[in-house]
Motif scaffolding. Structure first.
Motif, short mmCIF file in Angstrom:
data_model
loop_
_atom_site.label_atom_id
_atom_site.label_comp_id
_atom_site.label_asym_id
_atom_site.label_seq_id
_atom_site.Cartn_x
_atom_site.Cartn_y
_atom_site.Cartn_z
N PRO A 21 0.81 -1.22 0.00
CA PRO A 21 0.00 0.00 0.00
C PRO A 21 0.84 1.27 0.00
CG PRO A 21 -0.25 -1.24 2.06
CD PRO A 21 0.63 -2.03 1.17
N ARG A 22 0.46 2.20 -0.83
CA ARG A 22 1.06 3.53 -0.89
C ARG A 22 2.56 3.52 -1.24
NH1 ARG A 22 -2.10 7.35 0.20
NH2 ARG A 22 -0.48 8.80 0.85
N GLU A 23 3.03 2.48 -1.89
CA GLU A 23 4.44 2.40 -2.28
C GLU A 23 4.62 2.31 -3.78
OE1 GLU A 23 7.13 2.71 -0.34
OE2 GLU A 23 5.76 3.13 1.32
N ARG A 24 3.58 2.60 -4.52
CA ARG A 24 3.60 2.49 -5.99
C ARG A 24 4.72 3.35 -6.59
NH1 ARG A 24 -1.89 3.98 -8.74
NH2 ARG A 24 -2.53 1.97 -7.91
N SER A 25 4.78 4.61 -6.25
CA SER A 25 5.78 5.52 -6.84
C SER A 25 7.20 5.08 -6.53
CB SER A 25 5.57 6.95 -6.35
OG SER A 25 4.38 7.47 -6.88
N ALA A 26 7.45 4.70 -5.28
CA ALA A 26 8.79 4.26 -4.90
C ALA A 26 9.19 3.01 -5.67
CB ALA A 26 8.85 4.00 -3.40
N PHE A 27 8.24 2.09 -5.85
CA PHE A 27 8.51 0.86 -6.59
C PHE A 27 8.87 1.18 -8.04
CE2 PHE A 27 7.43 -2.83 -9.10
CZ PHE A 27 7.88 -3.89 -8.34
N VAL A 28 8.08 2.02 -8.67
CA VAL A 28 8.32 2.38 -10.07
C VAL A 28 9.64 3.15 -10.18
CG1 VAL A 28 7.46 3.72 -12.03
CG2 VAL A 28 5.89 2.30 -10.70
N ARG A 29 9.92 4.03 -9.23
CA ARG A 29 11.18 4.78 -9.23
C ARG A 29 12.37 3.83 -9.19
NH1 ARG A 29 10.32 7.37 -4.85
NH2 ARG A 29 9.01 8.91 -5.85
N ARG A 30 12.33 2.84 -8.28
CA ARG A 30 13.43 1.87 -8.18
C ARG A 30 13.57 1.07 -9.48
NH1 ARG A 30 11.11 1.09 -3.10
NH2 ARG A 30 10.13 -0.85 -3.81
N ALA A 31 12.45 0.71 -10.08
CA ALA A 31 12.50 -0.06 -11.33
C ALA A 31 13.13 0.76 -12.45
CB ALA A 31 11.09 -0.51 -11.72
N VAL A 32 12.79 2.03 -12.52
CA VAL A 32 13.36 2.89 -13.57
C VAL A 32 14.85 3.09 -13.33
CG1 VAL A 32 13.33 5.23 -14.52
CG2 VAL A 32 11.18 4.02 -14.13
N VAL A 33 15.26 3.32 -12.08
CA VAL A 33 16.68 3.48 -11.77
C VAL A 33 17.45 2.22 -12.16
CG1 VAL A 33 18.34 3.71 -9.87
CG2 VAL A 33 16.37 5.25 -10.01
N GLN A 34 16.90 1.05 -11.84
CA GLN A 34 17.54 -0.21 -12.21
C GLN A 34 17.63 -0.37 -13.72
OE1 GLN A 34 18.95 -2.69 -10.15
NE2 GLN A 34 19.75 -3.28 -12.14
N ALA A 35 16.58 -0.02 -14.43
CA ALA A 35 16.59 -0.10 -15.89
C ALA A 35 17.64 0.85 -16.48
CB ALA A 35 15.20 0.22 -16.45
N LEU A 36 17.78 2.03 -15.91
CA LEU A 36 18.80 2.97 -16.38
C LEU A 36 20.20 2.43 -16.13
CD1 LEU A 36 17.25 6.36 -15.23
CD2 LEU A 36 17.62 5.61 -17.59
N ASP A 37 20.43 1.84 -14.96
CA ASP A 37 21.73 1.22 -14.68
C ASP A 37 22.04 0.12 -15.68
OD1 ASP A 37 22.14 2.87 -12.48
OD2 ASP A 37 21.57 1.34 -11.00
N ASP A 38 21.05 -0.72 -15.95
CA ASP A 38 21.23 -1.81 -16.92
C ASP A 38 21.54 -1.26 -18.31
OD1 ASP A 38 20.65 -3.56 -14.86
OD2 ASP A 38 18.63 -4.03 -15.58
#
Length: 80
Positions: A21-38
């Motif tokens: 709950p209420r962690e959608r933005s943080a989850f998406v942010r982490r996913a985007v940062v990981q995708a950028l690193d990759d």
């Protein structure tokens, strides 16, 4: 800076399920940062591809694992 993105409903439901709950933005942010690193890592690999002269013999050509072991043993910082 903010950005608006659209995701399919099933993707949003899965994000909500995994992120909690209420962690959608943080989850998406982490996913985007990981995708950028990759993507950066892949770009660096593409740019360095072929940078070693294939006509030159390298110490690791015959047995790369043995070369790694030997190099590690020669490292003065090695602790074991």
């Amino acid at each position: 800076m903010r950005m608006h993105i659209e995701l399919d409903d099933d993707v949003v439901r899965e994000v909500d399920r995994l992120a909690g709950p209420r962690e959608r933005s943080a989850f998406v942010r982490r996913a985007v940062v990981q995708a950028l690193d990759d993507a950066r890592r892949a770009e660096a690999l593409r740019q360095s591809a072929g940078s070693l002269d294939q006509a030159v013999a390298h110490a690791w050509d015959d047995d790369a694992a043995a070369w790694v072991r030997q190099t590690r043993r020669a490292d003065e910082r090695r602790t074991g």
